[in-house]
Design a protein around this motif. Sequence first.
Motif, PDB file in Angstrom:
ATOM      1  N   ARG A  39      10.389   1.342  -4.728  1.00 26.11           N
ATOM      2  CA  ARG A  39       8.962   1.203  -4.480  1.00 26.11           C
ATOM      3  C   ARG A  39       8.513   2.246  -3.470  1.00 26.11           C
ATOM      4  O   ARG A  39       9.247   2.550  -2.523  1.00 26.11           O
ATOM      5  N   VAL A  40       7.318   2.785  -3.671  1.00 27.94           N
ATOM      6  CA  VAL A  40       6.756   3.785  -2.765  1.00 27.94           C
ATOM      7  C   VAL A  40       5.526   3.189  -2.093  1.00 27.94           C
ATOM      8  O   VAL A  40       4.576   2.790  -2.772  1.00 27.94           O
ATOM      9  N   GLN A  41       5.561   3.122  -0.767  1.00 29.01           N
ATOM     10  CA  GLN A  41       4.417   2.594  -0.031  1.00 29.01           C
ATOM     11  C   GLN A  41       3.358   3.678   0.156  1.00 29.01           C
ATOM     12  O   GLN A  41       3.640   4.864   0.100  1.00 29.01           O
ATOM     13  N   GLN A  42       2.134   3.241   0.416  1.00 31.07           N
ATOM     14  CA  GLN A  42       1.058   4.174   0.705  1.00 31.07           C
ATOM     15  C   GLN A  42       1.299   4.855   2.056  1.00 31.07           C
ATOM     16  O   GLN A  42       1.889   4.256   2.960  1.00 31.07           O
ATOM     17  N   PRO A  43       0.865   6.117   2.202  1.00 30.49           N
ATOM     18  CA  PRO A  43       1.026   6.795   3.497  1.00 30.49           C
ATOM     19  C   PRO A  43       0.277   6.041   4.595  1.00 30.49           C
ATOM     20  O   PRO A  43      -0.743   5.397   4.344  1.00 30.49           O
ATOM     21  N   CYS A  44       0.772   6.137   5.825  1.00 32.58           N
ATOM     22  CA  CYS A  44       0.116   5.492   6.958  1.00 32.58           C
ATOM     23  C   CYS A  44      -1.199   6.203   7.265  1.00 32.58           C
ATOM     24  O   CYS A  44      -1.298   7.429   7.170  1.00 32.58           O
ATOM     25  N   GLN A 100       6.652   4.405   3.863  1.00 34.29           N
ATOM     26  CA  GLN A 100       8.085   4.277   3.643  1.00 34.29           C
ATOM     27  C   GLN A 100       8.393   4.130   2.149  1.00 34.29           C
ATOM     28  O   GLN A 100       7.514   3.830   1.344  1.00 34.29           O
ATOM     29  N   VAL A 101       9.641   4.365   1.832  1.00 37.69           N
ATOM     30  CA  VAL A 101      10.113   4.236   0.455  1.00 37.69           C
ATOM     31  C   VAL A 101      11.249   3.226   0.430  1.00 37.69           C
ATOM     32  O   VAL A 101      12.206   3.340   1.219  1.00 37.69           O
ATOM     33  N   VAL A 102      11.136   2.241  -0.428  1.00 44.98           N
ATOM     34  CA  VAL A 102      12.193   1.249  -0.594  1.00 44.98           C
ATOM     35  C   VAL A 102      13.179   1.772  -1.627  1.00 44.98           C
ATOM     36  O   VAL A 102      12.788   2.151  -2.742  1.00 44.98           O
ATOM     37  N   VAL A 103      14.472   1.821  -1.273  1.00 46.50           N
ATOM     38  CA  VAL A 103      15.486   2.421  -2.141  1.00 46.50           C
ATOM     39  C   VAL A 103      16.720   1.537  -2.228  1.00 46.50           C
ATOM     40  O   VAL A 103      16.926   0.637  -1.398  1.00 46.50           O
ATOM     41  N   ARG A 104      17.541   1.833  -3.249  1.00 43.52           N
ATOM     42  CA  ARG A 104      18.865   1.220  -3.358  1.00 43.52           C
ATOM     43  C   ARG A 104      19.901   2.335  -3.273  1.00 43.52           C
ATOM     44  O   ARG A 104      19.853   3.299  -4.045  1.00 43.52           O
ATOM     45  N   ALA A 160      23.340  -1.314  -1.394  1.00 43.52           N
ATOM     46  CA  ALA A 160      22.478  -1.870  -0.347  1.00 43.52           C
ATOM     47  C   ALA A 160      21.032  -1.464  -0.580  1.00 43.52           C
ATOM     48  O   ALA A 160      20.748  -0.368  -1.067  1.00 43.52           O
ATOM     49  N   ARG A 161      20.143  -2.337  -0.216  1.00 43.94           N
ATOM     50  CA  ARG A 161      18.701  -2.069  -0.336  1.00 43.94           C
ATOM     51  C   ARG A 161      18.149  -1.792   1.062  1.00 43.94           C
ATOM     52  O   ARG A 161      18.379  -2.579   1.984  1.00 43.94           O
ATOM     53  N   THR A 162      17.447  -0.688   1.203  1.00 42.19           N
ATOM     54  CA  THR A 162      16.900  -0.320   2.504  1.00 42.19           C
ATOM     55  C   THR A 162      15.597   0.438   2.312  1.00 42.19           C
ATOM     56  O   THR A 162      15.203   0.710   1.170  1.00 42.19           O
ATOM     57  N   GLN A 163      14.919   0.744   3.398  1.00 40.47           N
ATOM     58  CA  GLN A 163      13.702   1.536   3.315  1.00 40.47           C
ATOM     59  C   GLN A 163      13.762   2.649   4.348  1.00 40.47           C
ATOM     60  O   GLN A 163      14.279   2.469   5.446  1.00 40.47           O
ATOM     61  N   VAL A 164      13.253   3.804   3.958  1.00 35.74           N
ATOM     62  CA  VAL A 164      13.285   4.979   4.821  1.00 35.74           C
ATOM     63  C   VAL A 164      11.887   5.565   4.919  1.00 35.74           C
ATOM     64  O   VAL A 164      11.138   5.584   3.934  1.00 35.74           O
ATOM     65  N   PRO A 165      11.493   6.027   6.108  1.00 34.35           N
ATOM     66  CA  PRO A 165      10.180   6.669   6.241  1.00 34.35           C
ATOM     67  C   PRO A 165      10.183   8.059   5.622  1.00 34.35           C
ATOM     68  O   PRO A 165      11.180   8.778   5.680  1.00 34.35           O
ATOM     69  N   VAL A 166       9.067   8.421   5.009  1.00 33.20           N
ATOM     70  CA  VAL A 166       8.917   9.759   4.430  1.00 33.20           C
ATOM     71  C   VAL A 166       7.566  10.332   4.865  1.00 33.20           C
ATOM     72  O   VAL A 166       6.640   9.591   5.208  1.00 33.20           O
ATOM     73  N   ALA A 167       7.459  11.643   4.840  1.00 32.97           N
ATOM     74  CA  ALA A 167       6.210  12.308   5.198  1.00 32.97           C
ATOM     75  C   ALA A 167       5.146  11.999   4.146  1.00 32.97           C
ATOM     76  O   ALA A 167       5.473  11.780   2.972  1.00 32.97           O
ATOM     77  N   ARG A 223       7.834   8.188  -7.470  1.00 34.14           N
ATOM     78  CA  ARG A 223       7.625   6.845  -8.015  1.00 34.14           C
ATOM     79  C   ARG A 223       8.970   6.162  -8.242  1.00 34.14           C
ATOM     80  O   ARG A 223      10.030   6.793  -8.121  1.00 34.14           O
ATOM     81  N   ALA A 224       8.905   4.897  -8.565  1.00 27.89           N
ATOM     82  CA  ALA A 224      10.108   4.106  -8.806  1.00 27.89           C
ATOM     83  C   ALA A 224      10.942   4.734  -9.923  1.00 27.89           C
ATOM     84  O   ALA A 224      10.403   5.132 -10.954  1.00 27.89           O
ATOM     85  N   GLY A 225      12.252   4.783  -9.718  1.00 26.47           N
ATOM     86  CA  GLY A 225      13.151   5.388 -10.689  1.00 26.47           C
ATOM     87  C   GLY A 225      13.614   6.778 -10.291  1.00 26.47           C
ATOM     88  O   GLY A 225      14.625   7.270 -10.803  1.00 26.47           O
ATOM     89  N   ASP A 226      12.877   7.439  -9.395  1.00 24.89           N
ATOM     90  CA  ASP A 226      13.296   8.757  -8.910  1.00 24.89           C
ATOM     91  C   ASP A 226      14.524   8.620  -8.012  1.00 24.89           C
ATOM     92  O   ASP A 226      14.815   7.534  -7.491  1.00 24.89           O
TER      93      ASP A 226
END
Length: 414
Positions: free
Chosen positions: A75-80, A94-98, A107-114, A123-126
Amino acid sequence: MAGGHAHAHSSADELSRVPVDPRARVVLVAVLGAVLVATVLGVVQLWPEHKPRAEGGSNAFAAPGVTFHDARVLRVQQPCASVRESEQQTSCGQVVVRVLSGTQRGARTQVPVAPEVSTSGLRAGDTLELLQTPASNGRASTFSFFSVERDLPIGLLAALFVLVVALVARLRGLLALVGLAFGAAVVVLFMLPSLLDGHSGLGVALSGSAAIMFVVLYLAHGLSMRTSAALLGTLVGVAITAVVGLVAIGQTRLSGVSDETGSLLSSYVRDLDFQGLLTCAVIVAGLGVLNDVTITQASAVWELRAVAPNLSRARLFARAMRIGRDHIASTIYTIVFAYAGGALSVLLLLYFYERPPLSLLSTEQIAEEVVRTLASAIGLVLAVPVTTAIAVATVGDRSSSRPLPRDTDPTDPR
């Protein structure tokens, strides 16, 4: 690089009947033979040791213990909307990834992105490439964004390129691709590691460029005196570009370190001559355009001689130069706009700060592009009359009483 230039209009049979002056043939072959020997000796002398450059391999530039892992986007969140939201790490930016590899695979985690990453179409699947920082001082292991995995779309684009070349240019295009692969191998296996060994950037550039041109020109255009004339003109153009670039870099006091990449490289490679690296870049940058104009000029001379066998050498040179001047004009635009496009983000930043146009020349990045452009352009422009003169001296005159040997190119399907 400059497209749309027809290199031949006469039939292959007509061009094969264009006579070649026997004395010019001997001189041309002798000169190219000497250059080939010098090229081989230069490559052997400057051949790199291929020793490891940094402890820790590909991870050394990040930090000790840091590893790279692939992750699937869920999942890709909207930019802050603000810096404060970003610092609080709320449900934005942030982007939610596996995680797909490593000790935390699955593991499932989320990382901040520019913001520019999340709005680039992600998008999801990338697939992303993450940096995993090991646990230390009671802190758990963490992941951070490194890059988007782009192998598939780039591979498809490359495959489309090969297909288009094969369909349109056929055998000649495929041979040109083989030459391009050889050129890439020379850059990766010889030039880059040799520069890292601290060898002269000028020597590496001249040896590598000459090796590339010998293979590329004969592969793409066939083994003939016409190609040989273009090759010698190309080599002269490379030499001119090298001299102009070397002098210009010294006179403008360019350091060769103009961005973060150069700064990072200088921190890891202590014995790298960055001015030599810039000289090498100037020479290599002009190879493709030089190849284009020289083969065009050599072909123009052969075409003109085929349709006007009784034309004097002086008039043959003058008519071929008319073609050359048109080619110079269009190719100059190609060079300038290509470099302007490469530096567009820098130009935008400087324009944003409303700097006077002439003051732009004082910045390292802009000055590098200007020097690279002008040095390549000078080598290109002077290569046209040089190649034309070599080709005119090489072709013979059918009106002479003594028959001259023909130029042959058995691989030319045209």
